[in-house]
Design a protein around this motif. Structure first.
Motif, PDB file in Angstrom:
ATOM      1  N   ALA A 577     -21.641  17.181  59.468  1.00  0.00           N
ATOM      2  CA  ALA A 577     -22.569  18.256  59.101  1.00  0.00           C
ATOM      3  C   ALA A 577     -21.991  19.575  59.594  1.00  0.00           C
ATOM      4  CB  ALA A 577     -23.953  18.029  59.710  1.00  0.00           C
ATOM      5  N   GLY A 578     -22.112  20.625  58.781  1.00  0.00           N
ATOM      6  CA  GLY A 578     -21.572  21.920  59.150  1.00  0.00           C
ATOM      7  C   GLY A 578     -20.063  21.982  58.961  1.00  0.00           C
ATOM      8  N   GLU A 579     -19.440  22.977  59.573  1.00  0.00           N
ATOM      9  CA  GLU A 579     -17.995  23.151  59.479  1.00  0.00           C
ATOM     10  C   GLU A 579     -17.422  23.403  60.865  1.00  0.00           C
ATOM     11  OE1 GLU A 579     -16.885  26.200  56.785  1.00  0.00           O
ATOM     12  OE2 GLU A 579     -17.908  25.310  55.053  1.00  0.00           O
ATOM     13  N   PHE A 580     -16.258  22.779  61.118  1.00  0.00           N
ATOM     14  CA  PHE A 580     -15.606  22.992  62.412  1.00  0.00           C
ATOM     15  C   PHE A 580     -15.015  24.398  62.446  1.00  0.00           C
ATOM     16  CE2 PHE A 580     -12.524  22.333  65.835  1.00  0.00           C
ATOM     17  CZ  PHE A 580     -13.316  21.647  66.741  1.00  0.00           C
ATOM     18  N   TRP A 581     -15.052  24.990  63.628  1.00  0.00           N
ATOM     19  CA  TRP A 581     -14.661  26.399  63.739  1.00  0.00           C
ATOM     20  C   TRP A 581     -13.159  26.611  63.593  1.00  0.00           C
ATOM     21  CZ3 TRP A 581     -17.554  24.221  67.935  1.00  0.00           C
ATOM     22  CH2 TRP A 581     -16.775  23.590  68.901  1.00  0.00           C
ATOM     23  N   ASN A 582     -12.815  27.822  63.257  1.00  0.00           N
ATOM     24  CA  ASN A 582     -11.427  28.275  63.226  1.00  0.00           C
ATOM     25  C   ASN A 582     -11.192  29.078  64.494  1.00  0.00           C
ATOM     26  OD1 ASN A 582      -8.940  29.421  62.788  1.00  0.00           O
ATOM     27  ND2 ASN A 582      -9.346  30.030  60.668  1.00  0.00           N
ATOM     28  N   ALA A 583     -10.359  28.534  65.384  1.00  0.00           N
ATOM     29  CA  ALA A 583     -10.154  29.165  66.692  1.00  0.00           C
ATOM     30  C   ALA A 583      -9.571  30.564  66.565  1.00  0.00           C
ATOM     31  CB  ALA A 583      -9.243  28.290  67.554  1.00  0.00           C
ATOM     32  N   ASP A 584      -8.923  30.872  65.442  1.00  0.00           N
ATOM     33  CA  ASP A 584      -8.276  32.182  65.296  1.00  0.00           C
ATOM     34  C   ASP A 584      -9.281  33.302  65.005  1.00  0.00           C
ATOM     35  OD1 ASP A 584      -5.847  30.946  65.682  1.00  0.00           O
ATOM     36  OD2 ASP A 584      -5.530  30.602  63.523  1.00  0.00           O
ATOM     37  N   THR A 585     -10.508  32.941  64.595  1.00  0.00           N
ATOM     38  CA  THR A 585     -11.478  33.986  64.257  1.00  0.00           C
ATOM     39  C   THR A 585     -12.050  34.669  65.482  1.00  0.00           C
ATOM     40  OG1 THR A 585     -13.310  32.392  64.214  1.00  0.00           O
ATOM     41  CG2 THR A 585     -12.096  32.734  62.150  1.00  0.00           C
ATOM     42  N   GLY A 586     -11.983  33.989  66.626  1.00  0.00           N
ATOM     43  CA  GLY A 586     -12.497  34.588  67.852  1.00  0.00           C
ATOM     44  C   GLY A 586     -13.998  34.468  68.026  1.00  0.00           C
ATOM     45  N   ASP A 587     -14.682  33.721  67.168  1.00  0.00           N
ATOM     46  CA  ASP A 587     -16.123  33.542  67.307  1.00  0.00           C
ATOM     47  C   ASP A 587     -16.364  32.430  68.324  1.00  0.00           C
ATOM     48  OD1 ASP A 587     -18.821  33.370  67.113  1.00  0.00           O
ATOM     49  OD2 ASP A 587     -18.884  32.706  65.015  1.00  0.00           O
ATOM     50  N   ALA A 588     -16.674  32.815  69.566  1.00  0.00           N
ATOM     51  CA  ALA A 588     -16.759  31.853  70.661  1.00  0.00           C
ATOM     52  C   ALA A 588     -18.131  31.209  70.770  1.00  0.00           C
ATOM     53  CB  ALA A 588     -16.396  32.524  71.979  1.00  0.00           C
ATOM     54  N   GLU A 589     -19.156  31.820  70.246  1.00  0.00           N
ATOM     55  CA  GLU A 589     -20.518  31.314  70.461  1.00  0.00           C
ATOM     56  C   GLU A 589     -20.847  30.213  69.455  1.00  0.00           C
ATOM     57  OE1 GLU A 589     -23.363  34.412  70.640  1.00  0.00           O
ATOM     58  OE2 GLU A 589     -22.499  35.341  72.424  1.00  0.00           O
ATOM     59  N   GLN A 590     -20.279  29.033  69.713  1.00  0.00           N
ATOM     60  CA  GLN A 590     -20.494  27.874  68.844  1.00  0.00           C
ATOM     61  C   GLN A 590     -20.440  26.597  69.683  1.00  0.00           C
ATOM     62  OE1 GLN A 590     -18.444  27.914  64.866  1.00  0.00           O
ATOM     63  NE2 GLN A 590     -17.241  29.561  65.784  1.00  0.00           N
ATOM     64  N   PHE A 591     -21.319  25.668  69.332  1.00  0.00           N
ATOM     65  CA  PHE A 591     -21.292  24.343  69.938  1.00  0.00           C
ATOM     66  C   PHE A 591     -21.087  23.292  68.853  1.00  0.00           C
ATOM     67  CE2 PHE A 591     -23.683  25.830  73.836  1.00  0.00           C
ATOM     68  CZ  PHE A 591     -22.716  25.420  74.742  1.00  0.00           C
ATOM     69  N   SER A 592     -20.419  22.207  69.218  1.00  0.00           N
ATOM     70  CA  SER A 592     -20.280  21.026  68.360  1.00  0.00           C
ATOM     71  C   SER A 592     -20.891  19.853  69.106  1.00  0.00           C
ATOM     72  CB  SER A 592     -18.801  20.747  68.062  1.00  0.00           C
ATOM     73  OG  SER A 592     -18.658  19.538  67.328  1.00  0.00           O
ATOM     74  N   LEU A 593     -21.700  19.044  68.404  1.00  0.00           N
ATOM     75  CA  LEU A 593     -22.414  17.953  69.053  1.00  0.00           C
ATOM     76  C   LEU A 593     -22.082  16.632  68.363  1.00  0.00           C
ATOM     77  CD1 LEU A 593     -24.381  17.991  71.466  1.00  0.00           C
ATOM     78  CD2 LEU A 593     -26.270  17.856  69.833  1.00  0.00           C
ATOM     79  N   GLU A 594     -21.980  15.571  69.155  1.00  0.00           N
ATOM     80  CA  GLU A 594     -21.731  14.238  68.613  1.00  0.00           C
ATOM     81  C   GLU A 594     -22.949  13.763  67.826  1.00  0.00           C
ATOM     82  OE1 GLU A 594     -21.849   9.881  68.546  1.00  0.00           O
ATOM     83  OE2 GLU A 594     -23.127  11.165  69.796  1.00  0.00           O
ATOM     84  N   GLU A 595     -22.724  13.012  66.763  1.00  0.00           N
ATOM     85  CA  GLU A 595     -23.765  12.644  65.796  1.00  0.00           C
ATOM     86  C   GLU A 595     -24.939  11.914  66.440  1.00  0.00           C
ATOM     87  OE1 GLU A 595     -23.881  10.494  61.403  1.00  0.00           O
ATOM     88  OE2 GLU A 595     -22.386   9.862  62.874  1.00  0.00           O
ATOM     89  N   GLU A 596     -24.661  10.862  67.213  1.00  0.00           N
ATOM     90  CA  GLU A 596     -25.755  10.095  67.816  1.00  0.00           C
ATOM     91  C   GLU A 596     -26.526  10.947  68.817  1.00  0.00           C
ATOM     92  OE1 GLU A 596     -26.540   6.021  70.408  1.00  0.00           O
ATOM     93  OE2 GLU A 596     -24.501   6.567  69.795  1.00  0.00           O
ATOM     94  N   MET A 597     -25.818  11.788  69.556  1.00  0.00           N
ATOM     95  CA  MET A 597     -26.488  12.665  70.512  1.00  0.00           C
ATOM     96  C   MET A 597     -27.420  13.638  69.788  1.00  0.00           C
ATOM     97  SD  MET A 597     -27.057  13.630  73.565  1.00  0.00           S
ATOM     98  CE  MET A 597     -25.821  12.676  74.415  1.00  0.00           C
ATOM     99  N   ALA A 598     -26.959  14.168  68.658  1.00  0.00           N
ATOM    100  CA  ALA A 598     -27.808  15.078  67.889  1.00  0.00           C
ATOM    101  C   ALA A 598     -29.070  14.363  67.410  1.00  0.00           C
ATOM    102  CB  ALA A 598     -27.020  15.635  66.707  1.00  0.00           C
ATOM    103  N   GLU A 599     -28.926  13.109  66.980  1.00  0.00           N
ATOM    104  CA  GLU A 599     -30.095  12.352  66.530  1.00  0.00           C
ATOM    105  C   GLU A 599     -31.059  12.104  67.682  1.00  0.00           C
ATOM    106  OE1 GLU A 599     -28.661   8.819  64.731  1.00  0.00           O
ATOM    107  OE2 GLU A 599     -27.753   9.836  63.002  1.00  0.00           O
ATOM    108  N   ARG A 600     -30.536  11.780  68.842  1.00  0.00           N
ATOM    109  CA  ARG A 600     -31.401  11.513  69.996  1.00  0.00           C
ATOM    110  C   ARG A 600     -32.161  12.762  70.426  1.00  0.00           C
ATOM    111  NH1 ARG A 600     -30.876   6.779  72.585  1.00  0.00           N
ATOM    112  NH2 ARG A 600     -29.150   5.405  71.995  1.00  0.00           N
ATOM    113  N   LEU A 601     -31.486  13.892  70.376  1.00  0.00           N
ATOM    114  CA  LEU A 601     -32.128  15.138  70.800  1.00  0.00           C
ATOM    115  C   LEU A 601     -32.980  15.748  69.695  1.00  0.00           C
ATOM    116  CD1 LEU A 601     -29.165  16.816  72.727  1.00  0.00           C
ATOM    117  CD2 LEU A 601     -31.146  15.626  73.712  1.00  0.00           C
ATOM    118  N   GLY A 602     -32.818  15.258  68.463  1.00  0.00           N
ATOM    119  CA  GLY A 602     -33.585  15.805  67.352  1.00  0.00           C
ATOM    120  C   GLY A 602     -33.129  17.188  66.938  1.00  0.00           C
ATOM    121  N   VAL A 603     -31.822  17.433  67.009  1.00  0.00           N
ATOM    122  CA  VAL A 603     -31.286  18.752  66.659  1.00  0.00           C
ATOM    123  C   VAL A 603     -30.238  18.605  65.566  1.00  0.00           C
ATOM    124  CG1 VAL A 603     -31.732  19.688  68.954  1.00  0.00           C
ATOM    125  CG2 VAL A 603     -29.531  18.614  68.474  1.00  0.00           C
TER     126      VAL A 603
END
Length: 826
Positions: A577-603
């Motif tokens: 789900a979503g798109e993985f970031w491009n480190a060259d853009t410099g947009d640091a305010e991003q999180f990536s979450l593991e699928e099962e963890m996202a389901e458990r947290l409901g996010v």
């Protein structure tokens, strides 16, 4: 009831029900063998995972576990033991070392075994018992860092204890990073003498339970609702993502084999009962002429099928039990300490026979009550009674019900059932297209027209044969060629050189030197930053463990996460789900979450996470969710940030590498050169996962044999569909002067064409199903193999031609006059 039994005896003596009974017996044999095997293998597989828990179930708590919970286990005849874990400094002269102390009861571990040795360089051997009173067993790191030897003493609180053995392996420590300090193991009775544990001490209490599976499950159901908020019930594999993932895939492979067996058996049943009903039109018409009512006919036919189901169910259940014993004997070295067989698969076998007949046979047979009495005079009346879509709807519902019941997995059943319907539709369309092409050349003269005329004269039965043969061959190819590829792809997920050691607590100033040291030793490794942080908020609200109902989620929220930052997506991660970031853009305010963890947290993508690290809060939205292949045993993280977000957070580093056994001396060297680094050995977990994979692969290969037998019944049933028509055509051709060789050649070409078309479609369907099943159900990167359709066409043509010629060889040896008389009378 009696009349139904007499009818069954008469039909059996006449040979009318033998193929039908064979289909039922074989289907029940396959299903019960799979059920018994899967039941015991699943228990054995869970037993492997239980070794990593040290028990069949465990209660873990930060407070003392009530004795009433242990008493309930003892009342049920279960084994129990307790452990305590806490951190403490040990002293040796003026030297000190922070250690992870574990105090164990005399029966520890209940599953698995400890491995010890007389010194740090000794050969490992299983331990007999636990440390005696006044004795401790320590990891090699303790000896190396404090320059001690077995026989020396250490001070732990108010106690002075003697180092008795070197501890190499404890089954329930696993590969987690919660205990970073080296292990010191002592007897539970010695804890009080240390005077270390007070009311406010941070201690992890565990109650381990093992024994009969049913009793363990009953105990778990009893105690789980009574556990306090700070306690959790642990099951095998639950705390080891890699092991849990391997167990899940193994169970799905077993379930897939069972489903394919059900499908193939169902196809054989549907074809067999259709021919059986067609041959009984005249008999029912005579019964109607003699005064039998529709109700009487229904009762007799129903009881006949019920008796058939009972006898076939008993025979199939006994054979299934024997077949499962044979399978277990062949893989005994891979399946140690299996539990005794339960009675449930036997009951399943008896019920399955009735369900199969209710779904496939009785709806068709009961239609015979509509046969008009005038059929004794007009043979064209009554042919339509067993036709119509209603029979197939009931059969499909019966198939799905059996699939769901057998696999116990709704998602897997829906996927396979959908694949079956798709394959049926494709096979039906392809069969219609082939017959239409043949009809286009119907008016042409010549030998080719004669050779292909059989399919044109029987378009409906030819379509049924292509669909049945195609579906049967699809299942067979899926369990042979595609199965091997799927299993190989699964096993390649944990290669022989998978990382078996992790190094954590690497300080920033040690990263370059450690990387160079590993490189000098010829070891490949990648170093990742690791930040300890607690999840404190989601979007605009603060969270706590009590906000979640699931115990594991409560534990995850209640403890610190291992965070990191990633420049590139790891090879064993896949964005779902979503798109993985491009480190060259410099947009640091991003999180990536593991699928099962996202389901458990409901996010999901767009939700904002708030982590607290060393008193400072770091917040960012989730921009992608990843599926992680945990059983690759590479360094992976539940939560990761884009580069730049956590740059100012205090971090240590982590790496993993594969160390061949001949280079094991490097372990001691690394500990001496980098004393602050913690080394974790995960060989035990890797061995368990590989054992589960090997075990699953062997069992699936043996299960395929049952499906092959069912496939032979499908083949015979499909060929029997046109047996009477072939008898008449053979007699007609012979009366017109055709030789047996020509008739055989005509039949052979027809069988080759039937098998080739069905095999071509089956090969394509099997490899497409393999891709879908591999990616959607097993999360394996399985690629489409373009050779499978050609292989399927070749296999289908050869197998169907040989089987068809063998099955119809007697048709060409009977006198043409007799065949014509039989055709007229029948």
């Amino acid at each position: 009831m009696r009349q139904g039994l007499r009818l069954l005896q008469r039909d059996w003596r006449a040979g009318e029900l033998r193929l039908l009974a064979t289909a039922v017996v074989l289907a029940v044999t396959a299903i019960t063998a799979v059920a018994w095997l899967a039941d015991r293998v699943a228990a054995g597989t869970e037993g492997r995972a239980s070794e990593l828990l040290g028990a069949d179930r465990a209660i873990s708590s930060t407070a003392e576990i009530p004795t009433a919970l242990e008493s309930r286990a003892l009342d049920l005849g279960l084994e129990t033991t307790r452990t305590l874990e806490f951190t403490s400094v040990i002293l040796s002269g003026d030297d000190t070392l922070l250690t992870a102390v574990k105090a164990v009861g005399g029966a520890y571990p209940l599953r698995g075994e400890l491995e010890i040795g007389p010194d740090a360089d000794a050969q490992r051997q299983p331990a007999e018992g636990v440390p005696s009173s006044g004795e401790v067993w320590v990891e090699p790191r303790v000896l190396l860092q404090l320059e001690l030897e077995p026989g020396d003493t250490i001070e732990l609180g108010a106690s002075t204890l003697t180092i008795g053995q070197v501890l190499f392996l404890e089954p329930d420590r696993g590969g987690g990073f919660q205990s970073l300090a080296p292990r010191v193991m002592m007897h539970l009775d010695d804890v009080a003498g240390t005077e270390l544990l007070q009311e406010a001490s941070r201690v992890r209490h565990r109650l381990l339970v093992a024994g009969d599976a049913d009793a363990v499950s009953a105990w778990a159901r009893q105690v789980e609702p009574e556990l306090s908020d700070d306690a959790a019930l642990e099951a095998p594999g639950q705390e080891q993502p890699g092991v849990a993932q391997a167990m899940e895939v193994a169970e799905r492979f077993l379930g897939l084999s069972a489903l394919l067996t059900v499908i193939v058996g169902g196809v054989a049943m549907l074809l067999t009962i259709r021919r059986y009903a067609a041959r009984h039109l005249d008999r029912v018409a005579v019964m109607r002429c003699l005064g039998a009512t529709q109700r009487q006919i229904v009762a007799m036919l129903t009881w006949k099928m019920a008796w058939l189901g009972l006898f076939a169910g008993l025979a199939g259940t006994v054979l299934g039990y024997l077949v499962h014993l044979l399978m277990l004997a062949l893989v005994a070295e891979y399946l140690p300490d299996l539990p005794a067989p339960s009675w449930r698969p036997g009951v399943i076998g008896l019920l399955t026979a009735q369900v199969i007949l209710l779904g496939f046979a009785i709806p068709t047979v009961l239609r015979l009550k509509r046969v008009p009495p005038l059929r004794v005079l007009r043979r064209d009346l009554g042919d339509h009674v067993y036709r119509g879509a209603g029979v197939y709807v009931v059969a499909l519902l019966a198939v799905f019900g059996l699939m769901w019941w057998q696999a116990g997995d709704l998602v897997l059943s829906v996927y396979v059932f959908g694949a079956v319907l798709g394959a049926l539709a494709a096979l039906g369309l392809a069969a219609a297209a082939v017959i239409a092409l043949l009809r286009m050349g119907r008016g042409r003269r010549g030998s080719a027209s004669l050779l292909l005329s059989g399919l044109v004269r029987r378009p409906w039965t030819a379509s049924i044969q292509i669909m049945a043969l195609g579906l049967g061959l699809t299942a067979l190819l899926l369990l042979t060629l595609v199965r091997n590829d799927l299993l190989a792809t699964w096993q390649e997920g944990v290669p022989e050189d998978a990382a078996n050691y992790f190094l954590i607590n690497i300080q920033p100033e040690e990263v370059d030197d450690l990387a160079a040291r590993l490189d000098d030793a010829g070891l490949e490794s990648s170093v990742y930053p690791m930040v300890r942080g607690r999840l404190v908020g989601i979007n605009d609200r603060d969270i706590s463990p009590s906000d979640f109902d699931e115990p594991r989620t409560q534990r995850l929220v209640g403890r610190e996460f291992n965070l990191s930052w990633l420049e590139h997506l790891p090879e064993d991660n896949r964005v779902v789900a979503g798109e993985f970031w491009n480190a060259d853009t410099g947009d640091a305010e991003q999180f990536s979450l593991e699928e099962e963890m996202a389901e458990r947290l409901g996010v999901g993508v767009g939700d904002v996470l708030h982590f607290e690290v060393a008193g400072q809060r770091y917040s960012a939205p989730i921009t992608n969710v990843r599926a992680v292949q945990w059983d690759s045993f590479n360094v992976n993280f539940f939560a990761a940030a884009a580069p730049g977000l956590l740059d100012d957070a205090p971090a240590t580093y982590i790496t993993s590498f594969y160390l061949p056994s001949e280079q094991s001396a490097l372990v001691g060297q690394l500990v001496r050169e980098f004393p602050s680094v913690t080394l974790i050995d995960v060989n035990a977990i890797l061995d368990t996962v590989r054992g589960i994979m090997e075990q699953g692969a062997r069992v699936v290969e043996l299960m395929a044999f049952l499906t092959l037998l069912s496939g032979l019944v499908v083949l015979l049933a499909a060929l029997q569909v046109t047996r009477e028509e072939r008898q008449f055509e053979s007699a007609l051709l012979r009366s017109m002067g055709a030789r047996r060789a020509l008739i055989r050649r005509l039949a052979g070409v027809e069988f080759l064409l039937l098998g080739g078309v069905a095999g071509l479609l089956a090969g394509a369907a099997a490899t497409i199903a393999g891709v879908v099943i591999g990616r959607q159900l097993f999360e394996l990167d399985y690629a489409f193999n373009p050779w499978f359709p050609l292989i399927g066409a070749l296999v289908g043509a050869v197998v169907v031609a040989l089987a068809g010629l063998l099955a119809t060889r007697r048709l060409y040896r009977v006198s043409p006059m007799r065949l014509l008389q039989d055709a007229e009378e029948g």
